[in-house]
Structure formats: C-alpha cells, structure tokens
Design a protein around this motif. Structure first.
Motif, PDB file in Angstrom:
ATOM      1  N   THR A  34     -40.719  14.282 -75.338  1.00 11.01           N
ATOM      2  CA  THR A  34     -41.525  14.407 -76.546  1.00 11.01           C
ATOM      3  C   THR A  34     -42.758  13.522 -76.484  1.00 11.01           C
ATOM      4  N   GLN A  35     -43.874  14.087 -76.845  1.00 12.36           N
ATOM      5  CA  GLN A  35     -45.109  13.326 -76.955  1.00 12.36           C
ATOM      6  C   GLN A  35     -44.962  12.308 -78.080  1.00 12.36           C
ATOM      7  N   HIS A  36     -45.567  11.129 -77.907  1.00 10.50           N
ATOM      8  CA  HIS A  36     -45.384  10.075 -78.906  1.00 10.50           C
ATOM      9  C   HIS A  36     -46.626   9.192 -78.999  1.00 10.50           C
ATOM     10  N   ASP A  37     -46.725   8.441 -80.076  1.00 12.21           N
ATOM     11  CA  ASP A  37     -47.813   7.479 -80.240  1.00 12.21           C
ATOM     12  C   ASP A  37     -47.707   6.386 -79.171  1.00 12.21           C
ATOM     13  N   PRO A  38     -48.828   5.748 -78.840  1.00  9.70           N
ATOM     14  CA  PRO A  38     -48.791   4.740 -77.774  1.00  9.70           C
ATOM     15  C   PRO A  38     -48.106   3.440 -78.165  1.00  9.70           C
ATOM     16  N   ASP A  39     -47.947   3.205 -79.455  1.00  9.35           N
ATOM     17  CA  ASP A  39     -47.438   1.905 -79.898  1.00  9.35           C
ATOM     18  C   ASP A  39     -45.956   1.918 -80.266  1.00  9.35           C
ATOM     19  N   VAL A  40     -45.189   2.871 -79.746  1.00 11.23           N
ATOM     20  CA  VAL A  40     -43.750   2.886 -79.984  1.00 11.23           C
ATOM     21  C   VAL A  40     -43.141   1.628 -79.373  1.00 11.23           C
ATOM     22  N   GLU A  41     -42.171   1.057 -80.072  1.00 13.03           N
ATOM     23  CA  GLU A  41     -41.590  -0.221 -79.667  1.00 13.03           C
ATOM     24  C   GLU A  41     -41.046  -0.196 -78.239  1.00 13.03           C
ATOM     25  N   SER A  42     -40.266   0.853 -77.910  1.00 10.13           N
ATOM     26  CA  SER A  42     -39.712   0.946 -76.561  1.00 10.13           C
ATOM     27  C   SER A  42     -39.185   2.355 -76.319  1.00 10.13           C
ATOM     28  N   MET A  43     -38.950   2.688 -75.067  1.00 12.20           N
ATOM     29  CA  MET A  43     -38.357   3.977 -74.729  1.00 12.20           C
ATOM     30  C   MET A  43     -36.923   4.061 -75.237  1.00 12.20           C
ATOM     31  N   ASP A  44     -36.262   2.918 -75.348  1.00 13.24           N
ATOM     32  CA  ASP A  44     -34.898   2.897 -75.885  1.00 13.24           C
ATOM     33  C   ASP A  44     -34.878   3.379 -77.332  1.00 13.24           C
ATOM     34  N   VAL A  45     -35.901   3.031 -78.080  1.00 14.51           N
ATOM     35  CA  VAL A  45     -36.006   3.485 -79.474  1.00 14.51           C
ATOM     36  C   VAL A  45     -36.155   4.997 -79.522  1.00 14.51           C
ATOM     37  N   ILE A  46     -37.014   5.540 -78.660  1.00 10.03           N
ATOM     38  CA  ILE A  46     -37.217   6.991 -78.626  1.00 10.03           C
ATOM     39  C   ILE A  46     -35.909   7.696 -78.277  1.00 10.03           C
ATOM     40  N   LYS A  47     -35.211   7.207 -77.268  1.00  5.58           N
ATOM     41  CA  LYS A  47     -33.960   7.848 -76.863  1.00  5.58           C
ATOM     42  C   LYS A  47     -32.932   7.807 -77.979  1.00  5.58           C
ATOM     43  N   LYS A  48     -32.795   6.666 -78.619  1.00  2.00           N
ATOM     44  CA  LYS A  48     -31.847   6.537 -79.728  1.00  2.00           C
ATOM     45  C   LYS A  48     -32.186   7.519 -80.848  1.00  2.00           C
ATOM     46  N   ASP A  49     -33.474   7.615 -81.205  1.00  2.19           N
ATOM     47  CA  ASP A  49     -33.891   8.513 -82.282  1.00  2.19           C
ATOM     48  C   ASP A  49     -33.687   9.979 -81.904  1.00  2.19           C
ATOM     49  N   MET A  50     -33.986  10.322 -80.657  1.00  3.68           N
ATOM     50  CA  MET A  50     -33.828  11.711 -80.231  1.00  3.68           C
ATOM     51  C   MET A  50     -32.353  12.125 -80.245  1.00  3.68           C
ATOM     52  N   ILE A  51     -31.480  11.231 -79.813  1.00  5.24           N
ATOM     53  CA  ILE A  51     -30.051  11.550 -79.846  1.00  5.24           C
ATOM     54  C   ILE A  51     -29.581  11.711 -81.284  1.00  5.24           C
ATOM     55  N   GLU A  52     -29.985  10.795 -82.142  1.00  7.32           N
ATOM     56  CA  GLU A  52     -29.498  10.786 -83.517  1.00  7.32           C
ATOM     57  C   GLU A  52     -30.071  11.933 -84.353  1.00  7.32           C
ATOM     58  N   HIS A  53     -31.354  12.188 -84.212  1.00  5.70           N
ATOM     59  CA  HIS A  53     -32.027  13.113 -85.133  1.00  5.70           C
ATOM     60  C   HIS A  53     -32.291  14.507 -84.555  1.00  5.70           C
ATOM     61  N   VAL A  54     -32.254  14.650 -83.239  1.00  2.76           N
ATOM     62  CA  VAL A  54     -32.531  15.949 -82.619  1.00  2.76           C
ATOM     63  C   VAL A  54     -31.295  16.509 -81.922  1.00  2.76           C
ATOM     64  N   ILE A  55     -30.766  15.773 -80.966  1.00  2.00           N
ATOM     65  CA  ILE A  55     -29.683  16.303 -80.135  1.00  2.00           C
ATOM     66  C   ILE A  55     -28.379  16.439 -80.904  1.00  2.00           C
ATOM     67  N   LYS A  56     -27.959  15.391 -81.563  1.00  2.00           N
ATOM     68  CA  LYS A  56     -26.660  15.392 -82.252  1.00  2.00           C
ATOM     69  C   LYS A  56     -26.541  16.508 -83.290  1.00  2.00           C
ATOM     70  N   PRO A  57     -27.516  16.702 -84.196  1.00  2.00           N
ATOM     71  CA  PRO A  57     -27.389  17.789 -85.186  1.00  2.00           C
ATOM     72  C   PRO A  57     -27.253  19.174 -84.562  1.00  2.00           C
ATOM     73  N   VAL A  58     -28.013  19.436 -83.493  1.00  2.00           N
ATOM     74  CA  VAL A  58     -27.962  20.754 -82.846  1.00  2.00           C
ATOM     75  C   VAL A  58     -26.629  20.953 -82.146  1.00  2.00           C
ATOM     76  N   MET A  59     -26.190  19.958 -81.405  1.00  2.00           N
ATOM     77  CA  MET A  59     -24.955  20.094 -80.639  1.00  2.00           C
ATOM     78  C   MET A  59     -23.721  20.171 -81.545  1.00  2.00           C
ATOM     79  N   GLU A  60     -23.714  19.421 -82.609  1.00  2.00           N
ATOM     80  CA  GLU A  60     -22.571  19.474 -83.523  1.00  2.00           C
ATOM     81  C   GLU A  60     -22.486  20.832 -84.207  1.00  2.00           C
ATOM     82  N   GLU A  61     -23.619  21.406 -84.541  1.00  2.00           N
ATOM     83  CA  GLU A  61     -23.615  22.729 -85.163  1.00  2.00           C
ATOM     84  C   GLU A  61     -23.174  23.799 -84.171  1.00  2.00           C
TER      85      GLU A  61
END
Length: 417
Positions: free
Chosen positions: A218-245
């Motif tokens: 996913t494209q993102h702003d340059p000032d994101v805290e870390s790649m770990d934050v992006i991964k955590k958010d993607m799992i929680e808000h994108v991957i998990k909802p789709v896979m659980e459904e």
C-alpha cells in the motif's frame, strides 16, 4: 488414493493503481458518451449533417495513458454528443483520491490531452451495413448485426465461492476493496490511493482449504512511524476482516506487507499507466483462460467486452444449475458475422453429463449473437466506470446483468429434454 494438493495465487489492485486509473478514465468517457447520446436521442436531435442521435450507433474504443503529470486520452469514437474529456479525466482522478500535489500526480494540476478521432469506416461497416444507422437497431435487425471484431472470449465460474468466482481472485479483490475503504473512511490516515494485493490458496482434491500467503502493498505518506505500524494496521483493518468473513483457514499464512520496506511514490508518478493492462485482474485471476482482449473504453459492439460478459453469464448459470462444479465457456467470432463461429463448454471433468450435452443446452438457451447479447444484458447503459476497478465479474450489483442467474431453470429443462 493420495490427496491431490496444489497452490494457486491471484492478485488484485486498488483503483489508484496507474493502469486502473486509465481503465476508469476510459470507461468514464464511454459512460459520458452513452448518457449524452441518449439525452440527445430523447430530444430528437439531428446534426447539421442530417445524422440523428441514437445510442445504438455509439462506437467507442477509448484508451488512456498516464504518467508523471500527464494524461492522454486517445482512440476512435463515433457519437453525436460533445463531451469534455479533460473534465471527465480530472473528475475521475480526483474521485480516486489523487487530489493532492504532494502525491506528484493530481487531478487539478496534471495535463490532460485528447487525441480522439472517428472510428474507421472499414471497421464500422461490419456492424452498421445491415441496418439503418439513422434509426438505430431494431429487434428485426439482430440477426444482421455482425461482431465488431474477430477473436475468442472466455467465461468462467466455479462453485467454490458465493459469487461463483475462484477463491484466490475472490479474496484478492476483497482485500483490494477493503484497502481502499480503509483509506477513504480514514480508518488509517496515512494511506494513499495506489495498492496491490495477492493471495495464495491451498487446494486439496480441487477444494480450497486454506490461505497460505497474503501480500498487501500500500502506498503511504512518507512520515509513517515505521513499517511495523503499517503491517499491524493492515493485518488488523484490512486482512483480518476479509479473512474472517471468508471463513477459510489463514492463521498460519505468511503475511507480507510492503515487502520492499517503503511505498511512498505511487500511481502514475511512479509507474506509467495504460488502459487494458490488467486483464487478468479484471477477470478470474488466471484461473480461467483469457482471449487477450481488454474491456475498458469499448462499447458493447466490441465482442472483446460483450461476449466476455456473455460467456461469464453462461458459465455462471451452468454451475448454478448444478450441471458442473466448474465451467469454462469459449465463444469465438469473425468480424461482421452475426453468429459465433464456435461455442465450447469445458467442465474439467466436473459435469453431471458429458460436456457436449451441456454445450447443446447452452446453444438452445442462450442467444449469443452480438446484437442479442447487447439486448438481453441491456448493455447500452452508462454502467462501465464502476466495472473498471475490483473486477468485472463476481460483483453483487444489479447493473452487472451478466451475473444474473436467470437461465438456470431453462438449462435444467434443456438437459432433461
């Protein structure tokens, strides 16, 4: 007997992917032409050359090219309507989310050039010569309307998902849609429009059993805290909802989020976009075959589009009728010829009767002449821009008439007969 195990992978992209930006612009142009031509037709408009406006007579083969700071819309179009191509392109770009100069590509400041000319009369005559272009197409003319081009088109359906789509592309499209939703709803506030998803599914005896790998870029702003934050958010808000459904096992899947570590520059500023370059994403994720013709920007006299829709309509009804677990349909046409030169049904050994019997039933139930496809699927409507992202098939939208299960009973009856 040992279990037969294989893995299949499909990918999808968001609406902000550069190729998808171009697809959406091309289809937005087509929608605008169909809308304006119909309005002029209803008003009885006749041009100064004596040509009456008629939506049946619209021809479009519109393609778009996008790169850093520039969009070019080109192709062959026939219409009595005037449309503002520049305004249409800018509106699409901003609607997608490229509305900030910081993205190095945005709808306000990019240049938009139009290079559109009339359709070749040599191509047009294959469709036009059999009816009065002034009056448009009547029911009596259907058997005279030839295909707008030669070629072969494929449709596919499988019983492994609720939408009769293969599981890998079904999940990849859902992830891409969810990624765009999370961005637009500001659930995660650093996302930008470009993105890609990919899913690998394990099959045991041709049945999907678990997801073994998931990729989200996913494209993102340059000032994101870390790649770990992006991964955590993607799992929680994108991957998990789709896979659980989806209800498929995924807890042991390898998960890759922005595997290069950075994705700030994206969209047409990072990668040139072109209409028709995501034909596998548009269809079945590689699970079914593809004839090679793209869809976006083409009016329905182009069988690349309308016959591919019809082939999906056929295949889906065959599977929904319980005649097979998987079905692939090939239609082939010659330019200017009204009836398909061949119809093939392939059930990959899953049919309840031999494929030839299903094929005979299909020929009896479905009218696959180009004019009849346009009529029966009501394809002369401005419905195309929304087909240009997240797949042309498997969508639960009433305008996607090729997804209708309206021939199930007729197919069953034809087989029984």
């Amino acid at each position: 007997m040992a279990e037969k195990v294989h893995y299949f992978t499909s990918e999808s992209v968001t609406e902000g992917h550069p190729d998808k930006v171009c697809d959406q612009i091309s289809d937005a142009v087509l929608d605008a032409i169909l809308t304006k031509e119909k309005t002029l037709q209803d008003k009885g408009y006749v041009s100064d050359k004596g040509v009456a406006a008629n939506v049946d007579n619209v021809r479009s083969a519109c393609e778009t090219f996008a790169t850093t700071g520039m969009v070019t819309v080109m192709g062959e179009i026939r219409t009595q309507a005037y449309i503002d191509v520049q305004e249409i392109a800018r509106d699409v770009i901003k609607r997608i989310g490229y509305d900030n100069a910081a993205y190095c590509f945005d709808g306000e400041t990019c240049g938009v050039m139009s290079s559109i000319h009339e359709q070749s009369p040599d191509i047009a005559m294959g469709v036009d010569e059999s009816y009065d272009v002034q009056k448009g197409l009547t029911d009596e003319d259907i058997d005279k309307v030839g295909a707008g081009d030669q070629g072969m088109m494929f449709g596919y359906a499988s019983d492994e998902t609720p939408t009769f789509m293969p599981m890998p592309i079904y999940l990849a499209q859902k992830l891409a849609e969810r990624l765009a939703y999370v961005r637009k709803a500001n659930i995660v506030n650093y996302l930008r429009p470009d993105g890609k998803t990919q899913v690998t599914v394990k099959y045991v005896d041709d049945v999907p059993t678990e997801v073994t790998a998931i990729v989200v870029s996913t494209q993102h702003d340059p000032d994101v805290e870390s790649m770990d934050v992006i991964k955590k958010d993607m799992i929680e808000h994108v991957i998990k909802p789709v896979m659980e459904e989806a209800g498929l096992k995924w807890d042991e899947a390898e998960i890759f989020v922005n595997p290069t570590g950075r994705f700030v520059l994206g969209g047409p500023a990072a990668d040139t976009g072109l209409t028709g370059r995501k034909i596998i994403v548009d269809t079945y994720g590689g699970m079914g075959r593809h004839g090679g013709g793209s869809f976006s920007g083409k009016d329905p006299t182009k069988v690349d589009r309308s016959a591919a829709y019809a082939a999906r309509w056929v295949a889906k009804n065959v599977v929904a009728a319980g005649l097979a677990k998987r079905c692939e349909v090939e239609l082939a046409y010659a330019i200017g010829v009204p009836r398909p030169v061949s119809v093939l049904v392939e059930t990959h050994g899953t049919g309840i009767v031999e494929d030839k019997k299903i094929e005979d039933a299909v020929k009896k139930v479905f009218d696959l002449r180009p004019g009849a496809i346009i009529r029966d699927l009501d394809l002369r409507r401005p419905i195309y821009e929304k087909t240009a992202a997240y797949g042309h098939f498997g969508r639960e939208d009433k305008d996607f008439t090729w997804e209708n299960l309206d021939k199930v009973d007729e197919l069953k009856a034809a087989i029984e007969a």
